[in-house]
Enzyme design. Structure first.
Site, PDB file in Angstrom:
ATOM      1  N   HIS A   1      36.710 -10.511  28.677  1.00 59.60           N
ATOM      2  CA  HIS A   1      36.783  -9.888  30.097  1.00 59.60           C
ATOM      3  C   HIS A   1      37.010  -8.229  29.938  1.00 59.60           C
ATOM      4  O   HIS A   1      38.060  -8.120  29.187  1.00 59.60           O
ATOM      5  CB  HIS A   1      37.513 -10.472  31.076  1.00 59.60           C
ATOM      6  CG  HIS A   1      37.398  -9.916  32.527  1.00 59.60           C
ATOM      7  ND1 HIS A   1      36.534  -9.571  33.297  1.00 59.60           N
ATOM      8  CD2 HIS A   1      38.265  -9.071  33.057  1.00 59.60           C
ATOM      9  CE1 HIS A   1      36.657  -8.924  34.498  1.00 59.60           C
ATOM     10  NE2 HIS A   1      37.795  -8.407  34.254  1.00 59.60           N
TER      11      HIS A   1
ATOM     12  N   ARG B   1      -2.246  -5.902  19.611  1.00 60.19           N
ATOM     13  CA  ARG B   1      -2.452  -5.757  18.086  1.00 60.19           C
ATOM     14  C   ARG B   1      -3.314  -6.787  17.503  1.00 60.19           C
ATOM     15  O   ARG B   1      -3.319  -7.928  18.210  1.00 60.19           O
ATOM     16  CB  ARG B   1      -0.973  -5.690  17.312  1.00 60.19           C
ATOM     17  CG  ARG B   1      -0.114  -4.763  17.775  1.00 60.19           C
ATOM     18  CD  ARG B   1       1.027  -4.539  17.064  1.00 60.19           C
ATOM     19  NE  ARG B   1       0.947  -4.125  15.557  1.00 60.19           N
ATOM     20  CZ  ARG B   1       0.816  -2.895  15.313  1.00 60.19           C
ATOM     21  NH1 ARG B   1       0.936  -1.800  16.062  1.00 60.19           N
ATOM     22  NH2 ARG B   1       0.684  -2.678  13.923  1.00 60.19           N
TER      23      ARG B   1
ATOM     24  N   ARG C   1       0.679  -1.090  -0.019  1.00 54.01           N
ATOM     25  CA  ARG C   1       0.174  -0.036  -0.004  1.00 54.01           C
ATOM     26  C   ARG C   1       0.829   1.205   0.088  1.00 54.01           C
ATOM     27  O   ARG C   1       0.399   2.277  -0.718  1.00 54.01           O
ATOM     28  CB  ARG C   1      -0.750   0.073   1.126  1.00 54.01           C
ATOM     29  CG  ARG C   1      -1.928   0.908   1.210  1.00 54.01           C
ATOM     30  CD  ARG C   1      -2.825   0.466   2.666  1.00 54.01           C
ATOM     31  NE  ARG C   1      -3.409  -0.541   2.373  1.00 54.01           N
ATOM     32  CZ  ARG C   1      -4.079  -1.385   3.661  1.00 54.01           C
ATOM     33  NH1 ARG C   1      -3.807  -0.869   4.740  1.00 54.01           N
ATOM     34  NH2 ARG C   1      -4.883  -2.366   3.048  1.00 54.01           N
TER      35      ARG C   1
ATOM     36  N   GLY D   1       0.414  -1.637  29.733  1.00 43.53           N
ATOM     37  CA  GLY D   1       1.416  -1.601  30.269  1.00 43.53           C
ATOM     38  C   GLY D   1       2.575  -3.020  29.451  1.00 43.53           C
ATOM     39  O   GLY D   1       3.240  -3.525  30.225  1.00 43.53           O
TER      40      GLY D   1
HETATM   41  P1  NAI Z   1       1.172  -6.315  24.615  1.00 47.72           P
HETATM   42  O1  NAI Z   1       0.478  -7.287  24.382  1.00 47.72           O
HETATM   43  O2  NAI Z   1       2.616  -6.377  24.782  1.00 47.72           O
HETATM   44  O3  NAI Z   1       0.563  -5.485  25.868  1.00 47.72           O
HETATM   45  C1  NAI Z   1      -0.675  -4.997  26.043  1.00 47.72           C
HETATM   46  C2  NAI Z   1      -1.083  -4.754  27.594  1.00 47.72           C
HETATM   47  O4  NAI Z   1      -2.163  -4.109  27.616  1.00 47.72           O
HETATM   48  C3  NAI Z   1      -1.040  -5.918  28.377  1.00 47.72           C
HETATM   49  O5  NAI Z   1      -0.175  -6.024  29.520  1.00 47.72           O
HETATM   50  C4  NAI Z   1      -2.767  -6.036  28.766  1.00 47.72           C
HETATM   51  O6  NAI Z   1      -2.853  -6.533  30.071  1.00 47.72           O
HETATM   52  C5  NAI Z   1      -2.956  -4.601  28.956  1.00 47.72           C
HETATM   53  N1  NAI Z   1      -4.007  -4.226  28.498  1.00 47.72           N
HETATM   54  C6  NAI Z   1      -5.083  -4.874  27.638  1.00 47.72           C
HETATM   55  N2  NAI Z   1      -6.344  -4.272  27.578  1.00 47.72           N
HETATM   56  C7  NAI Z   1      -6.268  -3.120  28.548  1.00 47.72           C
HETATM   57  C8  NAI Z   1      -7.069  -2.383  28.934  1.00 47.72           C
HETATM   58  N3  NAI Z   1      -8.473  -2.273  28.347  1.00 47.72           N
HETATM   59  N4  NAI Z   1      -6.955  -1.346  29.998  1.00 47.72           N
HETATM   60  C9  NAI Z   1      -5.630  -1.575  30.421  1.00 47.72           C
HETATM   61  N5  NAI Z   1      -4.602  -2.380  30.069  1.00 47.72           N
HETATM   62  C10 NAI Z   1      -4.948  -3.169  28.930  1.00 47.72           C
HETATM   63  O7  NAI Z   1       0.735  -5.040  23.534  1.00 47.72           O
HETATM   64  P2  NAI Z   1       1.501  -3.938  22.939  1.00 47.72           P
HETATM   65  O8  NAI Z   1       2.103  -3.344  23.921  1.00 47.72           O
HETATM   66  O9  NAI Z   1       0.265  -3.140  22.321  1.00 47.72           O
HETATM   67  O10 NAI Z   1       2.399  -4.471  21.641  1.00 47.72           O
HETATM   68  C11 NAI Z   1       1.719  -5.173  20.698  1.00 47.72           C
HETATM   69  C12 NAI Z   1       2.589  -6.361  20.049  1.00 47.72           C
HETATM   70  O11 NAI Z   1       3.483  -5.519  19.283  1.00 47.72           O
HETATM   71  C13 NAI Z   1       3.622  -6.977  21.260  1.00 47.72           C
HETATM   72  O12 NAI Z   1       2.889  -8.006  21.648  1.00 47.72           O
HETATM   73  C14 NAI Z   1       4.737  -7.293  20.474  1.00 47.72           C
HETATM   74  O13 NAI Z   1       4.481  -8.457  19.550  1.00 47.72           O
HETATM   75  C15 NAI Z   1       4.989  -6.137  19.502  1.00 47.72           C
HETATM   76  N6  NAI Z   1       5.834  -5.263  19.871  1.00 47.72           N
HETATM   77  C16 NAI Z   1       7.225  -5.936  19.961  1.00 47.72           C
HETATM   78  C17 NAI Z   1       8.236  -4.590  20.202  1.00 47.72           C
HETATM   79  C18 NAI Z   1       9.628  -5.447  20.517  1.00 47.72           C
HETATM   80  O14 NAI Z   1       9.718  -6.629  19.861  1.00 47.72           O
HETATM   81  N7  NAI Z   1      10.299  -4.755  21.294  1.00 47.72           N
HETATM   82  C19 NAI Z   1       7.823  -3.344  20.519  1.00 47.72           C
HETATM   83  C20 NAI Z   1       6.477  -3.005  20.382  1.00 47.72           C
HETATM   84  C21 NAI Z   1       5.430  -3.912  20.027  1.00 47.72           C
END
Ligand code: NAI
Length: 470
Positions: A447, A275, A40, A185
């Site tokens: 080291h 996501r 896209r 978080g």
């Molecule tokens: P995440 O799954 O890491 O965290 C979402 C958090 O939101 C969870 O702790 C969940 O309990 C909380 N939550 C869900 N619904 C809620 C609500 N209504 N109110 C309050 N808290 C709530 O998802 P995130 O941070 O959005 O990232 C998505 C994905 O993107 C990750 O799972 C990861 O696969 C990928 N990602 C990877 C990164 C990396 O490799 N460093 C960086 C950013 C994203």
């Protein structure tokens, strides 16, 4: 290339130009497969490169410099309070994206991959219709779907879309809100929350579960949480967002916690609650491809869908939604298409949270090993005993390993500390090579380096990490 209403034919069509899709196209071209990539956006790279992993890491780098400058005072070096030129910062971050996406575009052109701009929708199991581009239809012999994922948003009734940012909005760095609420978080909330805290926002994290970063072992999350508590205004756990509405120039947010409701005001809300796969709007109903009830395309270990000429990789296929998983799947899918024996069967897929300190793990976590009833031993090496960590003033780290008690094989590694995301690769390689504790312990580590903490943790399997106190 044929344009207009005429049809283009290709051996392999890749839909989506993110880390899964563009790697698939490059590898396919290397296999001598004639390949077209439909995307896209004008430039390749997907969410990861344009509005995810890469820009967030550029901004986290800046956040780390600001934090290190503030702490240099401990070593007798003082800097004045930093001033942020948001326009310059944004331009620099955009420059990083431009450089890398331009590089990928060059790689694709160099491999003679046809880059076609537009939206693809399946007409049947052998052709897609392209909207918004020069080519209107592509017939393919094989297809790889790599359309990725998008941010989940909360229902409009709880949080109207115009009041909040998703990660892509936050990464535009249009403004530094005075009071930022981060809902969720996890990976994104903590990485971007830390960025905005460093840039001067007063950040509050609201998490529904009892702990933030719930996927990581608590002992690994602890040093990060301790640091975030200093950098942020508040981390509120066990809290559920009930509603938000405009109040003058601010947003009044109501959340439920411990059986009662509270209302607080913020200037911006970042939603990072996970996501969802981009499998809708692809016309999959015109094929034999099956999608599960969470929207993931069902695939076999070669990433072949239930429609035998169509493959799916990356976030749209299954969790974890990580770029490096997608890149490996891309290679497997292409090998399968090329008729080679192949399977997606990694010993582990590393996870890295690129906050400061970074948190990284691979294989089973201690919580998972316990839940599975595995017979294992945990060994730990605190960074307070690492010469390199002490000399950097970064003793806020821990390296832990999990070994199978019978075989002494490594089954999991967890690291929190500066550059843990780089260090975890040793654990990944050790697991792929089926290393036992002795392999890691006897391998000579440089080291002084924080990588020594891995060798020391492995030695602890035999009860004698040299630099750990008894
Ligand atoms: P995440 O799954 O890491 O965290 C979402 C958090 O939101 C969870 O702790 C969940 O309990 C909380 N939550 C869900 N619904 C809620 C609500 N209504 N109110 C309050 N808290 C709530 O998802 P995130 O941070 O959005 O990232 C998505 C994905 O993107 C990750 O799972 C990861 O696969 C990928 N990602 C990877 C990164 C990396 O490799 N460093 C960086 C950013 C994203």
């Amino acid at each position: 290339m044929v344009v207009g209403e005429l049809t283009q034919e290709t051996e392999l069509l890749v839909i989506g130009g993110g880390p899964g899709g563009y790697v698939a196209a490059l590898v396919a071209a290397d296999h001598g497969i004639q390949t077209a990539l439909v995307e896209r956006a004008e430039v390749p790279g997907g969410v990861c490169l344009r509005e995810g992993c890469i820009p967030s890491k550029a901004l986290l780098h800046v956040a780390k410099i600001i934090d290190e400058a503030a702490h240099a005072e401990d070593f007798g070096v003082s800097f004045s309070k930093p001033e942020t030129d948001v326009t310059k910062l944004r331009n620099w971050k955009n420059g990083v994206i431009r450089k890398l996406s331009g590089g990928v575009k060059q790689l694709l052109a160099g491999r003679k991959v046809d880059y076609i701009t537009g939206d693809a929708e399946f007409e049947d199991s052998r052709s897609v219709r392209i909207e918004g581009g020069e080519v209107s239809r592509i017939k393919f012999k094989h297809c790889i779907i790599a359309t990725g994922s998008r941010a989940k948003m909360l229902p409009e009734s709880v949080l109207p879309r115009e009041l909040c940012w998703d990660a892509a909005d936050a990464l535009k760095v249009q403004e530094i809100p005075a009071r930022l609420l981060v809902v969720g978080g996890g990976y994104i909330g903590l990485e971007l929350g830390q960025v905005y805290a460093a840039l001067g926002s007063e950040v509050t994290v609201l998490e529904a579960l009892p702990n933030i970063l719930a996927g990581a072992d608590p002992d690994l999350a602890k040093p990060l949480i301790a640091k975030l508590r200093k950098q942020m205004k508040a981390i509120i756990t066990g809290a559920v967002l009930k509603g938000a509405k405009k109040k003058g120039s601010a947003i009044a947010v109501t959340y439920a916690i411990d059986g009662s409701e509270k209302t607080e005001e913020f200037d911006r809300i970042l939603v990072s609650v996970g996501r969802r796969p981009n499998s809708d709007d692809l016309g999959l109903e015109n094929t034999q491809v099956r999608v599960d009830d969470r929207g993931f395309i069902q695939v076999d270990p070669q990433r072949r869908t239930t429609d035998k000429r169509i493959f799916a990789i990356g976030d749209v296929a299954c969790e974890p939604m990580l770029a490096h998983k997608a890149m490996r799947e891309a290679k497997v899918a292409v090998e399968a298409i090329a008729g080679k024996p192949t399977v997606f069967d990694p010993a582990c897929i590393p996870a890295v949270v690129y906050t400061d300190p970074e948190v990284a793990w691979c294989g089973v976590t201690e919580a998972e090993a316990t839940a599975k009833g595995l017979d294992f031993k945990v060994t730990k090496f605190p960074w307070a005993a690492s010469g390199r960590a002490v000399s950097m003033g970064r003793t806020d780290g821990l390296t832990k390993m999990l070994f199978d008690n019978k075989t002494q094989r490594l089954i999991g590694v967890g690291i929190v500390g500066a550059h843990a995301g780089d260090l975890i690769s040793e654990g990944v390689l050790a697991m792929e090579m089926a290393a036992v504790a002795e392999d890691i312990g006897v391998a000579i580590h440089p080291h002084p380096a924080t990588s020594e903490t891995l060798a020391e943790a492995a030695e602890a399997m035999f009860g004698h990490a040299v630099h750990a106190a008894h």
